[in-house]
Write a protein that holds these residues in place. Structure first.
Motif, PDB file in Angstrom:
ATOM      1  N   GLN A 141      17.228 -11.199 -47.250  1.00 38.43           N
ATOM      2  CA  GLN A 141      16.805 -11.950 -48.440  1.00 38.43           C
ATOM      3  C   GLN A 141      17.881 -12.971 -48.836  1.00 38.43           C
ATOM      4  OE1 GLN A 141      15.944  -8.925 -51.421  1.00 38.43           O
ATOM      5  NE2 GLN A 141      13.749  -9.306 -51.249  1.00 38.43           N
ATOM      6  N   LYS A 142      19.131 -12.639 -48.553  1.00 41.64           N
ATOM      7  CA  LYS A 142      20.243 -13.513 -48.931  1.00 41.64           C
ATOM      8  C   LYS A 142      20.500 -14.621 -47.916  1.00 41.64           C
ATOM      9  CE  LYS A 142      22.441  -9.545 -51.196  1.00 41.64           C
ATOM     10  NZ  LYS A 142      23.606  -8.620 -51.188  1.00 41.64           N
ATOM     11  N   THR A 143      19.931 -14.482 -46.700  1.00 46.76           N
ATOM     12  CA  THR A 143      20.240 -15.462 -45.659  1.00 46.76           C
ATOM     13  C   THR A 143      19.029 -16.236 -45.152  1.00 46.76           C
ATOM     14  OG1 THR A 143      20.042 -13.731 -43.960  1.00 46.76           O
ATOM     15  CG2 THR A 143      22.232 -14.154 -44.862  1.00 46.76           C
ATOM     16  N   VAL A 144      17.814 -15.787 -45.477  1.00 43.57           N
ATOM     17  CA  VAL A 144      16.628 -16.410 -44.906  1.00 43.57           C
ATOM     18  C   VAL A 144      16.524 -17.892 -45.255  1.00 43.57           C
ATOM     19  CG1 VAL A 144      15.101 -15.761 -46.831  1.00 43.57           C
ATOM     20  CG2 VAL A 144      14.136 -16.165 -44.548  1.00 43.57           C
ATOM     21  N   LEU A 145      16.982 -18.270 -46.457  1.00 44.16           N
ATOM     22  CA  LEU A 145      16.877 -19.671 -46.864  1.00 44.16           C
ATOM     23  C   LEU A 145      17.851 -20.580 -46.105  1.00 44.16           C
ATOM     24  CD1 LEU A 145      16.349 -19.310 -50.717  1.00 44.16           C
ATOM     25  CD2 LEU A 145      14.651 -19.677 -48.933  1.00 44.16           C
ATOM     26  N   LYS A 146      18.770 -19.968 -45.385  1.00 46.76           N
ATOM     27  CA  LYS A 146      19.675 -20.759 -44.554  1.00 46.76           C
ATOM     28  C   LYS A 146      18.923 -21.352 -43.364  1.00 46.76           C
ATOM     29  CE  LYS A 146      23.947 -20.241 -41.828  1.00 46.76           C
ATOM     30  NZ  LYS A 146      25.013 -19.282 -41.404  1.00 46.76           N
ATOM     31  N   PHE A 162       9.411  -9.802 -51.524  1.00 50.99           N
ATOM     32  CA  PHE A 162       9.694 -10.323 -50.195  1.00 50.99           C
ATOM     33  C   PHE A 162      10.942 -11.198 -50.182  1.00 50.99           C
ATOM     34  CE2 PHE A 162       9.138 -12.963 -46.446  1.00 50.99           C
ATOM     35  CZ  PHE A 162       8.632 -12.077 -45.511  1.00 50.99           C
ATOM     36  N   TYR A 163      10.983 -12.194 -51.064  1.00 48.94           N
ATOM     37  CA  TYR A 163      12.082 -13.172 -51.050  1.00 48.94           C
ATOM     38  C   TYR A 163      13.158 -12.911 -52.098  1.00 48.94           C
ATOM     39  CZ  TYR A 163       8.896 -16.104 -48.261  1.00 48.94           C
ATOM     40  OH  TYR A 163       8.055 -16.598 -47.298  1.00 48.94           O
ATOM     41  N   GLY A 164      12.819 -12.154 -53.127  1.00 48.70           N
ATOM     42  CA  GLY A 164      13.702 -12.006 -54.275  1.00 48.70           C
ATOM     43  C   GLY A 164      13.184 -12.846 -55.438  1.00 48.70           C
ATOM     44  N   PRO A 165      13.491 -12.465 -56.673  1.00 43.75           N
ATOM     45  CA  PRO A 165      12.913 -13.121 -57.855  1.00 43.75           C
ATOM     46  C   PRO A 165      13.258 -14.596 -58.000  1.00 43.75           C
ATOM     47  CG  PRO A 165      14.680 -11.622 -58.479  1.00 43.75           C
ATOM     48  CD  PRO A 165      14.384 -11.357 -57.042  1.00 43.75           C
ATOM     49  N   GLY A 166      14.343 -15.050 -57.369  1.00 48.76           N
ATOM     50  CA  GLY A 166      14.734 -16.452 -57.523  1.00 48.76           C
ATOM     51  C   GLY A 166      13.915 -17.424 -56.698  1.00 48.76           C
ATOM     52  N   SER A 171      12.482 -25.153 -54.120  1.00 53.50           N
ATOM     53  CA  SER A 171      11.510 -26.182 -53.744  1.00 53.50           C
ATOM     54  C   SER A 171      10.802 -25.869 -52.435  1.00 53.50           C
ATOM     55  CB  SER A 171      12.203 -27.547 -53.632  1.00 53.50           C
ATOM     56  OG  SER A 171      13.207 -27.513 -52.624  1.00 53.50           O
ATOM     57  N   ARG A 172      11.379 -24.958 -51.660  1.00 59.40           N
ATOM     58  CA  ARG A 172      10.759 -24.606 -50.381  1.00 59.40           C
ATOM     59  C   ARG A 172       9.631 -23.590 -50.510  1.00 59.40           C
ATOM     60  NH1 ARG A 172      16.532 -23.570 -47.651  1.00 59.40           N
ATOM     61  NH2 ARG A 172      16.892 -23.092 -49.870  1.00 59.40           N
ATOM     62  N   TYR A 173       9.514 -23.002 -51.684  1.00 51.90           N
ATOM     63  CA  TYR A 173       8.498 -21.964 -51.893  1.00 51.90           C
ATOM     64  C   TYR A 173       7.124 -22.581 -52.083  1.00 51.90           C
ATOM     65  CZ  TYR A 173       5.739 -18.262 -53.985  1.00 51.90           C
ATOM     66  OH  TYR A 173       4.735 -17.354 -54.252  1.00 51.90           O
ATOM     67  N   ARG A 174       6.129 -21.966 -51.457  1.00 58.50           N
ATOM     68  CA  ARG A 174       4.752 -22.421 -51.621  1.00 58.50           C
ATOM     69  C   ARG A 174       3.807 -21.232 -51.579  1.00 58.50           C
ATOM     70  NH1 ARG A 174       1.698 -27.487 -48.657  1.00 58.50           N
ATOM     71  NH2 ARG A 174      -0.337 -27.166 -49.621  1.00 58.50           N
ATOM     72  N   TYR A 175       2.979 -21.149 -52.594  1.00 63.43           N
ATOM     73  CA  TYR A 175       1.926 -20.138 -52.623  1.00 63.43           C
ATOM     74  C   TYR A 175       0.791 -20.615 -51.726  1.00 63.43           C
ATOM     75  CZ  TYR A 175      -2.057 -17.521 -54.602  1.00 63.43           C
ATOM     76  OH  TYR A 175      -3.181 -16.736 -54.770  1.00 63.43           O
TER      77      TYR A 175
END
Length: 380
Positions: A141-146, A162-166, A171-175
């Motif tokens: 969860q801490k490294t996936v956005l890398k 799945f990703y964490g509350p933040g 901006s990369r998040y999409r429902y």
């Protein structure tokens, strides 16, 4: 108007041999963008994947490799070698997964220069009690956005786990709600008569159905216990039957439970089927006592068919669009001590002729796959 999808080249990860919800999401999109000039290939652990004939007939390749569990010492080396050998063949990686225990596909794709790297969340809770997998999920969860350029989720409710509350502020998040083509599941009386005859179902039998993997998450054992209660309380001549469509590790347990409850002759274990859209026509009631879901593809399909749906009250309201859906408890409450009996009563209350709704609200909604044709557009 459908967007111009150009000639994007996509490598899809996440297709397995079990035609479940994730596999349905993948193939539903594949069927659309493969017709729009997009070329897609698949990378999988399975020797044979769901919809394999259809995939190959569309001109797509299926690459098979051993999983990290099967080859813990060589997995990363083999994956890096794969991306090196196929350098430049894809500009998008679409990784479909139910947890973050392994994000090597993303990191290796980044290393190989694949510019667009999508990770797509498909569940809201762990599917097992694997301690190592759970620990890796937390770490990643801490490294996936890398490595991910886009983070998709089938359900807003699933995203925090799945990703964490933040993730909602990123901006990369999409429902990206799970979606189906509701036109493929519309009710057809002729198919209903044909399939019921094929399955030996009498015209006056009320058929309950569940579509999904036979797995702890889907909680089909509650449906069997409710069916026993239904038979016990049914003083009329109404006849009921259950179709369990799907396969999985709980099959033997469920068959044993049906035997112990004395209802085995009324339970049809149909296994994996290629005619699921036709089997919805056979049903009178769709039942989903799942412990948890993201947004269930099967529930969207059942609603597309107009079926009355009884579902667990633990599920979110995401994906509920028709009016003939009732939520029921799957755990005892102050008001309801006997949960199977509560489900049996709800089934009985639908009467001897449960009716479908003619108001299919999925068409044109966020859960209609035709509304998502631009997801893989070149402009992304």
């Amino acid at each position: 108007m459908v967007a111009d999808l150009g000639s994007r080249r996509i490598l899809i990860v996440g297709m397995t041999e079990n035609p479940g919800g994730v596999e349905s999401v993948i193939i539903n999109h594949f069927r659309r963008f493969s017709k729009k000039g997009i070329h897609a290939d698949f990378l999988t652990y399975a020797e044979h994947v769901s919809y394999e004939d259809e995939i190959r007939q569309a001109g797509s390749r299926i690459f098979v490799m051993k999983s990290r569990r099967q080859a813990p010492l060589t997995f990363r080396r083999d994956l890096r070698k794969f991306f090196t050998q196929h350098q430049g063949e894809w500009d998008t990686l679409w990784m479909n997964t139910c947890n973050l225990s392994n994000i090597d596909f993303l990191s290796m794709a980044a290393e190989a220069g694949i510019d667009r790297r999508i990770i797509h969340c498909h569940n809201s809770r762990p599917m097992d009690h694997d301690v190592l997998r759970a620990a890796l999920h937390k770490v990643h969860q801490k490294t996936v956005l890398k490595y991910a350029t886009e983070c998709w989720s089938c359900s807003n409710a699933a995203s925090s786990w799945f990703y964490g509350p933040g993730i909602f502020d990123d901006s990369r998040y999409r429902y990206v709600p799970n979606s189906v083509d509701p036109r493929e599941y519309r009710f057809d009386e002729q198919i209903r008569k044909k399939k019921r005859l094929e399955l030996g179902i009498a015209p006056d039998e009320i058929v309950l159905g569940n579509v999904g993997r036979l797995h702890m998450q889907k909680n089909q054992v509650l449906l069997l216990r409710a069916f026993r209660k239904l038979i016990d309380m049914n003083a009329s001549d109404v006849r009921y039957r259950v179709l369990l469509i799907g396969d999985g590790e709980d099959r033997k347990m469920l068959e044993r439970t049906a035997d112990e409850l004395g209802i085995r002759s009324s339970i049809d274990f149909l296994g994996r089927r290629a005619d699921v859209s036709e089997l919805y026509q056979v049903l009178d009631i769709f039942a989903m006592p799942s412990l948890f879901e993201g947004v269930s593809i099967a529930l969207l399909e059942a609603q597309s068919n107009g079926l009355p749906c009884l579902i667990a009250d633990t599920l979110s309201d995401e994906g509920l669009v028709n009016d003939n859906i009732e939520k029921l408890p799957i755990s005892p409450t102050e008001k309801i001590a006997d949960v199977p009996e509560a489900w049996a009563i709800a089934i009985s209350n639908l009467g001897p002729h449960p009716g479908r709704t003619s108001s299919i609200k999925i068409v044109g909604s966020a859960y209609d796959i035709t509304e998502h044709d631009s997801l893989f557009s070149v402009e992304k």
